[in-house]
Design an enzyme around this catalytic site. Structure first.
Site, mmCIF file in Angstrom:
data_model
loop_
_atom_site.group_PDB
_atom_site.id
_atom_site.type_symbol
_atom_site.label_atom_id
_atom_site.label_comp_id
_atom_site.label_asym_id
_atom_site.label_seq_id
_atom_site.Cartn_x
_atom_site.Cartn_y
_atom_site.Cartn_z
ATOM 1 N N LEU A 64 1.981 -1.563 8.485
ATOM 2 C CA LEU A 64 3.425 -1.357 8.420
ATOM 3 C C LEU A 64 3.817 -0.016 9.046
ATOM 4 C CD1 LEU A 64 3.803 -2.284 4.651
ATOM 5 C CD2 LEU A 64 4.516 -3.728 6.570
ATOM 6 N N HIS A 65 4.934 -0.011 9.718
ATOM 7 C CA HIS A 65 5.495 1.259 10.157
ATOM 8 C C HIS A 65 6.915 1.036 10.624
ATOM 9 C CE1 HIS A 65 5.384 0.862 14.668
ATOM 10 N NE2 HIS A 65 4.568 -0.127 14.339
ATOM 11 N N ALA A 66 7.662 2.138 10.776
ATOM 12 C CA ALA A 66 8.998 2.058 11.362
ATOM 13 C C ALA A 66 9.043 3.110 12.466
ATOM 14 C CB ALA A 66 10.060 2.264 10.290
ATOM 15 N N PHE A 118 1.781 3.617 8.424
ATOM 16 C CA PHE A 118 1.742 4.927 9.040
ATOM 17 C C PHE A 118 3.130 5.385 9.431
ATOM 18 C CE2 PHE A 118 1.326 2.373 12.929
ATOM 19 C CZ PHE A 118 2.105 3.071 13.837
#
Lengths: 169, 93
Positions: free
Chosen positions: A77-79, A115
């Site tokens: 997962l990340h944005a 991250f």
């Protein structure tokens, strides 16, 4: 777009980022949102991202689909940096019982990785090291079966030591 | 030769794919420019091969170029097999 390496001095190693503060083993959750919250909470607690980053990671998954489930049982997962990243960071939560993230083939997930990147470069060394780690089925199995936080941290660090992964700048 | 690796934002999955493909092609002595891209800004770009997670395939329907879809993004063998096949096809045309 320039992809030239600018040296590695400002690129932290995975081992410096995946520490006791951002790693948790055998968590019990019942939905993917809860799983994302759990790993997000670690990053927020370590002072690496703002709370809104956690919401952004979940929104990305809703918007873009479950391609973030990069391998059977593993989600990354990340944005975006502008969604509230303070410093480059990596977190890992393993789940006692796998939960579905909505991926047609790689569900259900029991290794939840997250991250935060501050730009397109600073997290690259750690991401590369993570990729190498995940490429090794025996390593993934040891991560999966680590029974508590301390063991999980030890496993991650033992897997990396002695290989080229720890070679710093 | 230009190869794009795609994901939603351009610095997670696509970056990981780029790292793998760099390694695979270097080992095989193949020269290529590999560019990680986010889906949004990739629209309308022309490359020889585009590599993306399987789940993103629907966004690439009708793309004018070779599309390689990867199911397990940490399975170097799957990536190697598919990318080398696509490069082979490219050379045949």
């Amino acid at each position: 777009m320039s992809e030239k390496a600018k040296g590695t001095n400002n690129r932290p190693n995975l081992l410096d980022l995946l520490t006791k503060r951002t790693v948790q083993a055998r968590q019990s959750v019942s939905t993917w949102e809860e799983a994302a919250d759990r790993v997000g909470k670690l990053l927020v607690g370590a002072g690496k991202v703002e709370q809104r980053y956690v919401d952004a990671m979940k929104q990305v998954l809703r918007d873009m689909g479950a391609y973030a489930v990069i391998a059977p049982g593993i989600v990354l997962l990340h944005a975006r940096p502008e969604d509230g990243v303070i410093e480059p960071t990596f977190g890992m939560v393993t789940l006692a019982t796998p939960v579905p993230f909505g991926h047609p083939e790689n569900d259900p997930v029991d290794i939840v990785l997250a991250f935060g990147a501050v730009d397109k470069q600073a997290h690259i060394t750690a991401l590369q090291q993570l990729a190498k780690l995940l490429m090794d089925p025996a390593a993934v199995e040891r991560i999966r079966t680590a029974s508590d936080d301390q063991e999980l941290v030890s496993v991650i660090h033992s897997l990396n030591s002695g290989s080229e992964l720890t070679s710093g700048p | 030769m230009r190869i794009a690796t795609l994901c939603g934002m351009g610095f997670g999955t696509s970056m990981m794919l780029k790292l793998f493909i760099d390694e695979i092609l270097t080992a095989d002595g193949i020269k290529a420019q590999i560019i990680p891209w986010d889906l949004g800004s990739f629209k309308g770009q022309k490359v020889d091969i585009v590599v993306a997670p399987t789940d993103m395939g629907t966004h690439l329907k009708g793309y004018d170029g070779r599309v390689v879809l990867i199911k397990n993004l940490v399975d170097k063998e799957e990536i190697r097999e598919k990318i080398l096949a696509a490069i082979g096809e490219l050379k045949d045309t």
